[in-house]
Design an enzyme around this catalytic site. Structure first.
Site, PDB file in Angstrom:
ATOM      1  N   HIS A 166      22.419 -83.769  38.284  1.00  0.00           N
ATOM      2  CA  HIS A 166      23.162 -83.288  37.113  1.00  0.00           C
ATOM      3  C   HIS A 166      22.893 -84.392  35.865  1.00  0.00           C
ATOM      4  O   HIS A 166      22.537 -84.202  34.734  1.00  0.00           O
ATOM      5  CB  HIS A 166      24.801 -83.227  37.219  1.00  0.00           C
ATOM      6  CG  HIS A 166      25.596 -82.787  36.000  1.00  0.00           C
ATOM      7  ND1 HIS A 166      25.634 -81.724  35.467  1.00  0.00           N
ATOM      8  CD2 HIS A 166      26.131 -83.736  35.182  1.00  0.00           C
ATOM      9  CE1 HIS A 166      26.092 -81.387  34.410  1.00  0.00           C
ATOM     10  NE2 HIS A 166      26.658 -82.862  34.209  1.00  0.00           N
ATOM     11  N   GLU A 167      23.230 -85.729  36.041  1.00  0.00           N
ATOM     12  CA  GLU A 167      22.849 -86.916  35.110  1.00  0.00           C
ATOM     13  C   GLU A 167      21.594 -86.865  34.797  1.00  0.00           C
ATOM     14  O   GLU A 167      21.156 -87.042  33.707  1.00  0.00           O
ATOM     15  CB  GLU A 167      23.404 -88.024  35.699  1.00  0.00           C
ATOM     16  CG  GLU A 167      24.879 -88.120  36.169  1.00  0.00           C
ATOM     17  CD  GLU A 167      25.791 -87.750  34.900  1.00  0.00           C
ATOM     18  OE1 GLU A 167      25.469 -87.779  33.688  1.00  0.00           O
ATOM     19  OE2 GLU A 167      26.919 -87.156  34.919  1.00  0.00           O
TER      20      GLU A 167
END
Length: 227
Positions: free
Chosen positions: A99-100
């Site tokens: 996600h990051e």
């Protein structure tokens, strides 16, 4: 009296929703932290693969202390992963790290919503600091212009939360797509990643609900008092 009534009917339900969302993200993360990836891929490796696949080899990955303190810093081009994510080969760690990495890809691709969010951060910070003092000062001084200015500044916080939604959902979609197409994660693992990211996404929805509820509460309270 009106203050308490509007707090009960507007803010309390939003806060309960936020508490439920936060509890769900913690329980979901804990559950899938105990599910290991078949390939042994760690959070660091997942993020690194996504970055490299998108030509972002200049983006570095660092370890940071704390619980779920993972984030991407666009100013220094660094993804910081928490102890529970960085070197852990769990489904939860892979999902959070991916996600990051999705956020880093958003900046590289000039994804419009994340540019908008970055642009309004200074205004939002100003709004969160000055809105309530202006509203209260304006109320006691019977200065409508100050009250309205305070409400407008408070609204920027809700606007920031609103813009944050597509940013976070898109980063999760990018993460899922990258993991799915890389062939390094199985169907069951991918299902776990989706649940972890879905639970996290609900915390942003809850944050928006709380901001909007508080804004409506202020509008109702001061609008009613002006009658």
């Amino acid at each position: 009296m009106y203050f308490d009534v509007y707090y009960l009917i507007l803010v309390v339900p939003a806060l309960i929703f936020a508490m439920i969302a936060q509890g769900r993200v913690s329980s979901t993360f804990n559950k899938y932290s105990n599910m290991r990836t078949y390939s042994g891929m760690t959070g660091y490796e997942a993020a690194r693969r996504i970055l490299d696949a998108n030509g972002l080899r200049h983006v570095s990955i660092e370890r940071v202390s704390g619980h779920l303190t993972d984030h991407y810093d666009p100013r220094s081009n660094v993804i910081r992963l928490s102890d529970e994510v960085y070197n852990m080969n769990s489904v939860a760690a892979v999902g959070v790290a991916a996600h990051e990495a999705g956020h880093a890809v958003q900046y590289a691709k000039n994804y419009a919503p994340i540019k908008v969010r970055s642009a309004i951060i200074p205004v939002t910070q100003l709004g969160s600091t000055l809105s309530m003092p202006l509203v209260l000062i304006g109320f006691f001084m019977q200065a409508e212009v100050l009250v309205n200015l305070g409400l407008l500044l408070f609204a920027t916080v809700a606007i920031f939360q609103l813009v944050t939604l597509p940013v976070e959902f898109n980063a999760s979609n990018r993460a899922v797509y990258a993991l799915e197409t890389s062939g390094t994660i199985g169907t069951e693992e991918l299902r776990g990643v989706k649940k972890v990211l879905g639970a996290a996404a609900m915390t942003y929805v809850a944050a928006l609900a709380v901001s909007v509820a508080n804004l409506l509460r202020l509008i109702m309270v001061f609008g009613r008092r002006d009658d």
